[in-house]
Structures are given as C-alpha cells and as structure tokens.
Scaffold this active site. Structure first.
Site, short mmCIF file in Angstrom:
data_model
loop_
_atom_site.label_atom_id
_atom_site.label_comp_id
_atom_site.label_asym_id
_atom_site.label_seq_id
_atom_site.Cartn_x
_atom_site.Cartn_y
_atom_site.Cartn_z
N ARG A 1 -3.33 4.18 -7.25
CA ARG A 1 -2.40 3.57 -6.31
C ARG A 1 -1.58 2.46 -6.96
O ARG A 1 -0.73 1.87 -6.30
CB ARG A 1 -3.20 2.96 -5.15
CG ARG A 1 -3.10 3.70 -3.83
CD ARG A 1 -3.92 2.91 -2.84
NE ARG A 1 -3.68 3.19 -1.46
CZ ARG A 1 -4.40 4.05 -0.73
NH1 ARG A 1 -5.36 4.74 -1.27
NH2 ARG A 1 -4.14 4.17 0.54
N ARG B 1 -3.30 7.94 14.96
CA ARG B 1 -4.55 8.31 14.30
C ARG B 1 -5.73 7.46 14.79
O ARG B 1 -6.86 7.91 14.81
CB ARG B 1 -4.36 8.12 12.78
CG ARG B 1 -5.39 8.76 11.93
CD ARG B 1 -4.87 8.95 10.53
NE ARG B 1 -4.79 7.71 9.78
CZ ARG B 1 -4.57 7.66 8.45
NH1 ARG B 1 -4.38 8.75 7.77
NH2 ARG B 1 -4.51 6.51 7.83
N ARG C 1 -7.27 4.77 13.55
CA ARG C 1 -8.26 4.20 12.65
C ARG C 1 -8.18 2.68 12.74
O ARG C 1 -7.14 2.15 13.12
CB ARG C 1 -7.93 4.65 11.22
CG ARG C 1 -9.12 5.07 10.40
CD ARG C 1 -8.68 5.79 9.15
NE ARG C 1 -7.99 4.93 8.21
CZ ARG C 1 -7.51 5.35 7.04
NH1 ARG C 1 -7.64 6.61 6.69
NH2 ARG C 1 -6.91 4.52 6.22
P1 AMP Z 1 -6.84 5.37 2.43
O1 AMP Z 1 -7.90 6.00 3.26
O2 AMP Z 1 -6.59 6.10 1.14
O3 AMP Z 1 -5.57 5.13 3.19
O4 AMP Z 1 -7.39 3.93 1.99
C1 AMP Z 1 -7.70 2.94 2.97
C2 AMP Z 1 -7.69 1.56 2.31
O5 AMP Z 1 -8.66 1.51 1.26
C3 AMP Z 1 -6.38 1.17 1.64
O6 AMP Z 1 -5.45 0.62 2.56
C4 AMP Z 1 -6.85 0.15 0.63
O7 AMP Z 1 -7.15 -1.10 1.23
C5 AMP Z 1 -8.18 0.75 0.17
N1 AMP Z 1 -8.00 1.65 -1.00
C6 AMP Z 1 -8.19 3.00 -1.04
N2 AMP Z 1 -7.92 3.50 -2.25
C7 AMP Z 1 -7.53 2.46 -3.02
C8 AMP Z 1 -7.08 2.32 -4.36
N3 AMP Z 1 -6.98 3.39 -5.17
N4 AMP Z 1 -6.77 1.08 -4.80
C9 AMP Z 1 -6.86 0.01 -3.99
N5 AMP Z 1 -7.26 0.06 -2.73
C10 AMP Z 1 -7.59 1.27 -2.22
#
Ligand code: AMP
Length: 187
Positions: free
Chosen positions: A90, A129, A131
């Site tokens: 990311r 969604r 969440r």
């Molecule tokens: P997601 O389910 O992929 O939308 O991730 C939810 C949250 O987890 C994000 O908004 C970040 O706070 C954290 N997160 C997930 N993947 C990453 C990553 N690769 N780097 C940093 N934070 C992450």
C-alpha cells in the site's frame, strides 16, 4: 501457481475477487486487512497497535506490515501454490520491500491486477458495507490516504510491465472472468 498482487482503492472489490480466484485455483489469499482485523478481535499487541490506525483510516506502519508479510510468504503453501496479495503493498516502501523479499525467495510476481473504480461508486459501496471503519469521515480519509500513498504504485508496477487494469464496476462474474483471462487461467 499464481503470484499476484491486487491493487486498487478501498471498496474496489479486491477482497471479493481475490477470494474467488484463491478458492477456485487453490492459491493462498493473503489479506493484510483480514490479518489485522483478526488480531484486533483477539486483542493481541499487534491488534491493539493496528486498531489505533485502522480506526482513523490511517495506514499501519510499514515495518509492522512488512514483518507480517515476510512471515507469511515464508510458509510452505506459498512456496507450493503462490499467493494472492490483497491490500498489500500500500506504499512505495512496502512495494520495494516486497520486491526484495520475492527476489530473495526467487518468487517473481506474475502480475499486478489493478481494479479501477471511480470515487463516487467507492463511497457508495463503502457506506453500504457497514464495516466499523466505514463511516463517512473515515472513508474520506482512507480515500485520501489511498490517493497519496497507494496510487503511486500504479506507475511503479506499470514501469515494471506488470500492471493489468480491470474496470471494477459491473457484473461480479464478468469481472472475475476478465481477471482469469489476464492471469492466463482457464475459466
Ligand atoms: P483493508 O481491509 O485492506 O481495507 O484494510 C483495512 C485497514 O487495515 C486499512 O485502512 C489500514 O488501516 C490497515 N491496513 C491493511 N493493509 C495495510 C497495509 N498494507 N499497510 C498499512 N495498513 C494496512
């Protein structure tokens, strides 16, 4: 054997599509968001740390995330079957760390699938969604963080000739089929 990264804004359908491909072709699905949410639920130290960032729509620090991925990629199922990375990398630092890890493991990436969805559609999807990190204010911040820190990876992978773009709006089965085509898989 597939080694692929799913890239795209929050709400683009990365999780849904990654899950489908992973199940159908028996490839490990590695979602950093899922790993972090599980840690939050269990109340581990990682979970406590991650929650403070996730609650604001901020990114968890690179070194923490890179450590999680390093450990996961070293496991035998990944060696045997490959991986679908969903939500990682990311940031540019994460992408560079991934390159280094994959180089050391002699496991080059096949493709980066970029699921492209416009902002309005994303806000609509995320709001429906439900969440905990999907309130309007957090969503807006997650989109800002995406644009500033994650979107540059589109160019990064494009320059490496790894990027394949898929328009992520429309029939879910058709989008899956397009991804399968791009990955050279049989539908
Ligand atoms: P997601 O389910 O992929 O939308 O991730 C939810 C949250 O987890 C994000 O908004 C970040 O706070 C954290 N997160 C997930 N993947 C990453 C990553 N690769 N780097 C940093 N934070 C992450």
């Amino acid at each position: 054997m597939i080694r692929v990264v799913f890239l795209g804004p929050p709400g683009a359908g990365k999780g849904t599509q990654a899950q489908r491909i992973a199940e159908k072709y028996n490839v490990p699905h590695i979602s950093t968001g899922d790993i972090l949410r599980a840690a939050v639920k269990e109340g581990t130290e990682l979970g406590k740390l991650a929650k403070s960032y996730m609650d604001k729509g901020e990114l968890v620090p690179d070194d923490v995330i890179i450590g999680i991925i390093r450990e996961r990629l070293s496991q035998s199922d990944v060696k045997e079957r490959g991986f679908i990375l969903d939500g990682f990398p990311r940031t540019l630092a994460q992408a560079e760390a991934l390159d280094k890890m994959l180089g050391e493991l002699s496991m080059p990436l096949d493709r980066v699938i970029y699921l492209n969805v416009g902002d309005e559609e994303i806000v609509k999807r995320l709001l429906s969604r439900g969440r905990v990190d999907d309130t309007e204010e957090i969503i807006r911040n997650r989109l800002k963080v995406y644009r500033e820190q994650t979107a540059p990876l589109i160019d990064y992978y494009s320059e490496k000739c790894l990027l394949a773009e898929v328009y992520g709006v429309g029939d879910i089965d058709e989008i899956t089929k397009k991804i399968e085509d791009l990955l050279g898989l049989e539908g």
